[in-house]
Design an enzyme around this catalytic site. Structure first.
Site, short mmCIF file in Angstrom:
data_model
loop_
_atom_site.label_atom_id
_atom_site.label_comp_id
_atom_site.label_asym_id
_atom_site.label_seq_id
_atom_site.Cartn_x
_atom_site.Cartn_y
_atom_site.Cartn_z
CD GLU A 37 31.16 19.55 7.09
OE1 GLU A 37 30.91 18.34 7.22
OE2 GLU A 37 32.28 19.98 6.79
CG HIS A 39 29.51 19.89 16.32
ND1 HIS A 39 28.26 19.42 16.00
CD2 HIS A 39 29.37 20.54 17.51
CE1 HIS A 39 27.41 19.75 16.95
NE2 HIS A 39 28.04 20.45 17.87
CG ASP A 153 25.74 28.17 20.56
OD1 ASP A 153 24.52 28.15 20.73
OD2 ASP A 153 26.36 27.25 20.00
CG LEU A 187 25.15 23.13 9.34
CD1 LEU A 187 26.30 22.15 9.13
CD2 LEU A 187 23.94 22.62 8.60
CB SER A 188 21.20 23.82 15.06
OG SER A 188 20.67 23.39 16.30
NE ARG A 190 17.96 22.34 21.61
CZ ARG A 190 18.97 22.75 22.37
NH1 ARG A 190 19.92 23.52 21.85
NH2 ARG A 190 19.05 22.40 23.64
O1 PAF Z 1 27.54 24.63 22.83
C1 PAF Z 1 27.39 23.51 23.38
O2 PAF Z 1 27.24 22.49 22.72
C2 PAF Z 1 27.38 23.43 24.89
O3 PAF Z 1 26.79 24.55 25.46
C3 PAF Z 1 28.79 23.18 25.49
C4 PAF Z 1 29.72 24.34 25.23
C5 PAF Z 1 29.38 21.91 24.90
C6 PAF Z 1 28.70 23.01 27.00
O4 PAF Z 1 27.89 21.93 27.34
#
Ligand code: PAF
Length: 289
Positions: A37, A39, A153, A187-188, A190
């Site tokens: 979600e 993304h 991030d 959310l991740s 991982r």
């Molecule tokens: O945040 C991410 O998923 C990655 O670091 C990215 C920006 C797609 C680069 O590979």
């Protein structure tokens, strides 16, 4: 455009998008797939910024160090493309490694500089050079007007912004707030590595951010200590760093600092490394005015 996104796998095809949509704004959402979600929020935001939305899905080997989770990183292209169809994404760019790096995986072409060696960069020494290398390559191939990244991030966002500014590239960078589960866990991709008890343990991350925010009016030391105390009470969560950085420099603030900060946390839960972040204001409310 609507319906299923067009899936492109070659640099040549992706490079033609710019010409095919001359005069239209293109938004790039770089991802490594295993979409969640968070993304999808980036993608929805991208849709408000541009007529054409391209999502890249590429698990970039250059940004994983030896012994990191490159091999086990989830690869779920079919499911991802189906989710992107629901969001009306126009293009998915899902290249192979040889397509992205035809000269082979040698040395990263981009260097993150001093900020790339701290926090995530201290634990993952080649990570940010590899990340910037792939992002620069994607910018070069796609030629987006705007690129959309997630706030979680925060150090990545800082470094991409810095790279754009240093190269004077005509690319806007838009940042979307972190999406959280009902109990606060960010959310991740991982998170799927966590079993039930690790999932419960991972709540130390948002709990520490809450403790930091609650103590922010008392200043740097109180806020930092409050966050670290949350981890001290959960020794199974291995805290790597918890600090408060100046968003303008991404360096840790001194104890007398007042004003906007980004709280950054990384911890290892089981064998999964998680990061989280929050933007807040330290000190008395007047400090920000
Ligand atoms: O945040 C991410 O998923 C990655 O670091 C990215 C920006 C797609 C680069 O590979």
């Amino acid at each position: 455009m609507s319906g299923a996104p067009k899936v492109l796998t070659t640099v040549r095809e992706a490079g033609q998008i710019r010409h095919a949509h001359d005069g239209h704004r293109i938004a790039l959402v770089p991802t490594m797939g295993a979409l969640h979600e968070g993304h999808l929020e980036l993608i929805r935001h991208a849709r408000t910024l541009a007529e054409v939305v391209l999502v890249s899905i590429f698990v970039n080997p250059l940004q994983f160090g030896v012994g990191e989770d490159f091999d086990r990183y989830p690869r779920t292209l079919e499911v991802d493309v189906a989710a992107l169809a629901d969001e009306g994404v126009d293009y998915v760019f899902a290249p192979s490694t040889s397509e992205m790096y035809p000269a082979g995986l040698t040395i990263p072409a981009r260097h993150a500089g001093p900020v790339g060696t701290t926090f995530e960069g201290a634990a993952r020494p080649t990570h940010f050079d590899g990340m910037l290398t792939v992002v620069a390559r994607l910018f070069d191939i796609v030629g987006p007007n705007v690129a959309v990244f997630g706030q979680k991030d925060a150090q990545q966002v800082f470094l991409v912004r810095q790279m754009i500014a240093q190269n004077d590239w005509p690319i806007e960078l838009d940042v979307v707030r972190t999406v959280r589960e009902h109990d606060g866990l960010a959310l991740s991709s991982r998170n799927r590595f966590l079993d039930e008890s690790q999932r419960g343990l991972a709540l130390v991350m948002p709990e520490a951010l809450t403790a930091i925010a609650l103590n922010a009016p008392l200043g740097v030391a109180a806020a930092r200590t409050a966050g670290r105390q949350v981890f001290a009470a959960a020794p199974l969560a291995r805290l790597d760093y918890l600090d408060l950085v100046d968003p303008k420099t991404f360096t840790a603030v001194s104890d007398d600092y007042q004003g906007p900060v980004t709280a950054v946390i990384a911890a290892v839960i089981g064998s999964t490394r998680l990061i989280d972040t929050d933007n807040l204001v330290l000190g008395s409310p007047e400090a920000d005015s």
